[in-house]
Design a protein around this motif. Structure first.
Motif, PDB file in Angstrom:
ATOM      1  N   LYS A  29       0.871  -1.170   0.000  1.00  0.00           N
ATOM      2  CA  LYS A  29       0.000   0.000   0.000  1.00  0.00           C
ATOM      3  C   LYS A  29       0.907   1.218   0.000  1.00  0.00           C
ATOM      4  N   TYR A  30       0.390   2.311  -0.542  1.00  0.00           N
ATOM      5  CA  TYR A  30       1.201   3.522  -0.659  1.00  0.00           C
ATOM      6  C   TYR A  30       0.629   4.621   0.225  1.00  0.00           C
ATOM      7  N   GLU A  31       1.515   5.530   0.603  1.00  0.00           N
ATOM      8  CA  GLU A  31       1.104   6.622   1.481  1.00  0.00           C
ATOM      9  C   GLU A  31       0.389   7.696   0.676  1.00  0.00           C
ATOM     10  N   GLN A  32      -0.751   8.108   1.198  1.00  0.00           N
ATOM     11  CA  GLN A  32      -1.520   9.188   0.597  1.00  0.00           C
ATOM     12  C   GLN A  32      -1.397  10.415   1.493  1.00  0.00           C
ATOM     13  N   GLU A  33      -2.020  11.517   1.083  1.00  0.00           N
ATOM     14  CA  GLU A  33      -1.980  12.721   1.913  1.00  0.00           C
ATOM     15  C   GLU A  33      -2.548  12.459   3.295  1.00  0.00           C
ATOM     16  N   ILE A  34      -3.608  11.663   3.343  1.00  0.00           N
ATOM     17  CA  ILE A  34      -4.228  11.318   4.625  1.00  0.00           C
ATOM     18  C   ILE A  34      -4.232   9.796   4.741  1.00  0.00           C
ATOM     19  N   GLY A  35      -3.260   9.239   5.432  1.00  0.00           N
ATOM     20  CA  GLY A  35      -3.212   7.803   5.662  1.00  0.00           C
ATOM     21  C   GLY A  35      -2.654   7.001   4.506  1.00  0.00           C
ATOM     22  N   TRP A  36      -3.002   5.721   4.494  1.00  0.00           N
ATOM     23  CA  TRP A  36      -2.500   4.786   3.500  1.00  0.00           C
ATOM     24  C   TRP A  36      -3.617   4.361   2.559  1.00  0.00           C
ATOM     25  N   SER A  37      -3.239   3.972   1.357  1.00  0.00           N
ATOM     26  CA  SER A  37      -4.196   3.451   0.379  1.00  0.00           C
ATOM     27  C   SER A  37      -4.710   2.102   0.855  1.00  0.00           C
ATOM     28  N   LYS A  38      -5.629   1.550   0.102  1.00  0.00           N
ATOM     29  CA  LYS A  38      -6.029   0.181   0.391  1.00  0.00           C
ATOM     30  C   LYS A  38      -4.837  -0.725   0.086  1.00  0.00           C
ATOM     31  N   ASN A  90      15.059 -10.541   1.826  1.00  0.00           N
ATOM     32  CA  ASN A  90      13.730 -11.142   1.764  1.00  0.00           C
ATOM     33  C   ASN A  90      12.659 -10.073   1.921  1.00  0.00           C
ATOM     34  N   VAL A  91      11.453 -10.400   1.462  1.00  0.00           N
ATOM     35  CA  VAL A  91      10.326  -9.521   1.718  1.00  0.00           C
ATOM     36  C   VAL A  91       9.985  -9.675   3.200  1.00  0.00           C
ATOM     37  N   PRO A  92       9.840  -8.570   3.943  1.00  0.00           N
ATOM     38  CA  PRO A  92       9.556  -8.663   5.375  1.00  0.00           C
ATOM     39  C   PRO A  92       8.226  -9.358   5.660  1.00  0.00           C
ATOM     40  N   MET A  93       8.158 -10.032   6.815  1.00  0.00           N
ATOM     41  CA  MET A  93       6.922 -10.713   7.221  1.00  0.00           C
ATOM     42  C   MET A  93       5.893  -9.728   7.759  1.00  0.00           C
ATOM     43  N   LEU A  94       6.356  -8.639   8.362  1.00  0.00           N
ATOM     44  CA  LEU A  94       5.480  -7.607   8.911  1.00  0.00           C
ATOM     45  C   LEU A  94       5.578  -6.359   8.050  1.00  0.00           C
ATOM     46  N   ASP A  95       4.535  -5.506   8.102  1.00  0.00           N
ATOM     47  CA  ASP A  95       4.565  -4.257   7.333  1.00  0.00           C
ATOM     48  C   ASP A  95       5.849  -3.492   7.591  1.00  0.00           C
ATOM     49  N   ASN A 105       6.589   6.816  -0.197  1.00  0.00           N
ATOM     50  CA  ASN A 105       6.547   5.783   0.835  1.00  0.00           C
ATOM     51  C   ASN A 105       5.527   4.706   0.501  1.00  0.00           C
ATOM     52  N   TRP A 106       5.915   3.463   0.732  1.00  0.00           N
ATOM     53  CA  TRP A 106       5.069   2.290   0.564  1.00  0.00           C
ATOM     54  C   TRP A 106       5.238   1.415   1.801  1.00  0.00           C
ATOM     55  N   GLN A 107       4.259   0.589   2.061  1.00  0.00           N
ATOM     56  CA  GLN A 107       4.419  -0.470   3.048  1.00  0.00           C
ATOM     57  C   GLN A 107       4.347  -1.784   2.293  1.00  0.00           C
ATOM     58  N   ILE A 108       5.235  -2.700   2.673  1.00  0.00           N
ATOM     59  CA  ILE A 108       5.287  -3.998   2.006  1.00  0.00           C
ATOM     60  C   ILE A 108       5.457  -5.083   3.054  1.00  0.00           C
ATOM     61  N   ARG A 109       4.866  -6.233   2.777  1.00  0.00           N
ATOM     62  CA  ARG A 109       5.076  -7.432   3.578  1.00  0.00           C
ATOM     63  C   ARG A 109       4.731  -8.640   2.714  1.00  0.00           C
ATOM     64  N   ARG A 110       5.110  -9.809   3.191  1.00  0.00           N
ATOM     65  CA  ARG A 110       4.782 -11.032   2.463  1.00  0.00           C
ATOM     66  C   ARG A 110       3.271 -11.155   2.352  1.00  0.00           C
ATOM     67  N   GLY A 111       2.825 -11.665   1.222  1.00  0.00           N
ATOM     68  CA  GLY A 111       1.390 -11.757   0.969  1.00  0.00           C
ATOM     69  C   GLY A 111       0.851 -13.157   1.054  1.00  0.00           C
ATOM     70  N   ASN A 112       1.311 -13.938   2.014  1.00  0.00           N
ATOM     71  CA  ASN A 112       0.865 -15.323   2.145  1.00  0.00           C
ATOM     72  C   ASN A 112      -0.567 -15.440   2.628  1.00  0.00           C
ATOM     73  N   SER A 113      -1.093 -14.372   3.193  1.00  0.00           N
ATOM     74  CA  SER A 113      -2.467 -14.408   3.715  1.00  0.00           C
ATOM     75  C   SER A 113      -3.229 -13.191   3.193  1.00  0.00           C
ATOM     76  N   LEU A 114      -4.301 -12.860   3.854  1.00  0.00           N
ATOM     77  CA  LEU A 114      -5.103 -11.706   3.448  1.00  0.00           C
ATOM     78  C   LEU A 114      -4.328 -10.404   3.580  1.00  0.00           C
ATOM     79  N   CYS A 115      -4.575  -9.511   2.671  1.00  0.00           N
ATOM     80  CA  CYS A 115      -3.978  -8.177   2.741  1.00  0.00           C
ATOM     81  C   CYS A 115      -5.030  -7.219   3.295  1.00  0.00           C
ATOM     82  N   PHE A 116      -4.638  -6.424   4.251  1.00  0.00           N
ATOM     83  CA  PHE A 116      -5.570  -5.465   4.858  1.00  0.00           C
ATOM     84  C   PHE A 116      -4.877  -4.156   5.111  1.00  0.00           C
TER      85      PHE A 116
END
Length: 116
Positions: A29-38, A90-95, A105-116
């Motif tokens: 997800k990417y950083e927007q002016e107010i918070g993060w994107s979906k 490696n891709v991090p397990m946590l955001d 700015n982006w947040q990234i983590r492994r996508g083995n489960s649901l993304c929220f």
């Protein structure tokens, strides 16, 4: 125009069956002016900096000892994210907050489960 040539070079290189790039599901997800994107669950190509330098012939933009996640969105659109140094390639397990090549700015983590 240079960005388009990067995308063409990267896309052509990844189409080659001999390229050793690793594919992983990631949540971003990417950083927007107010918070993060979906959050988006997408495929990312994980590359060492040396591979990215070789693919683009750009020794100034990428770090040879870093690891990058390349996400192709559409034909001529890709996001290149530098993984955090402590992720050990490696891709991090946590955001984890990382930046793309334009400094967003982006947040990234492994996508083995649901993304929220």
């Amino acid at each position: 125009m240079r960005r388009l040539s990067y995308m063409f070079t990267l896309a052509a290189l990844f189409a080659s069956p001999v390229f050793p790039a690793e594919q992983q599901k990631v949540c971003v997800k990417y950083e927007q002016e107010i918070g993060w994107s979906k959050s988006y669950r997408v495929d990312a190509t994980i590359l060492k900096g040396t591979e990215l330098i070789q693919a683009t012939n750009d020794y100034l933009r990428f770090k040879s000892f870093s690891t990058y996640a390349v996400i192709f969105w559409e034909k001529d659109q890709a996001t290149i994210l530098e993984m955090p140094p402590l992720s050990m390639g490696n891709v991090p397990m946590l955001d984890s907050t990382v930046q793309d090549m334009e400094g967003r700015n982006w947040q990234i983590r492994r996508g083995n489960s649901l993304c929220f």
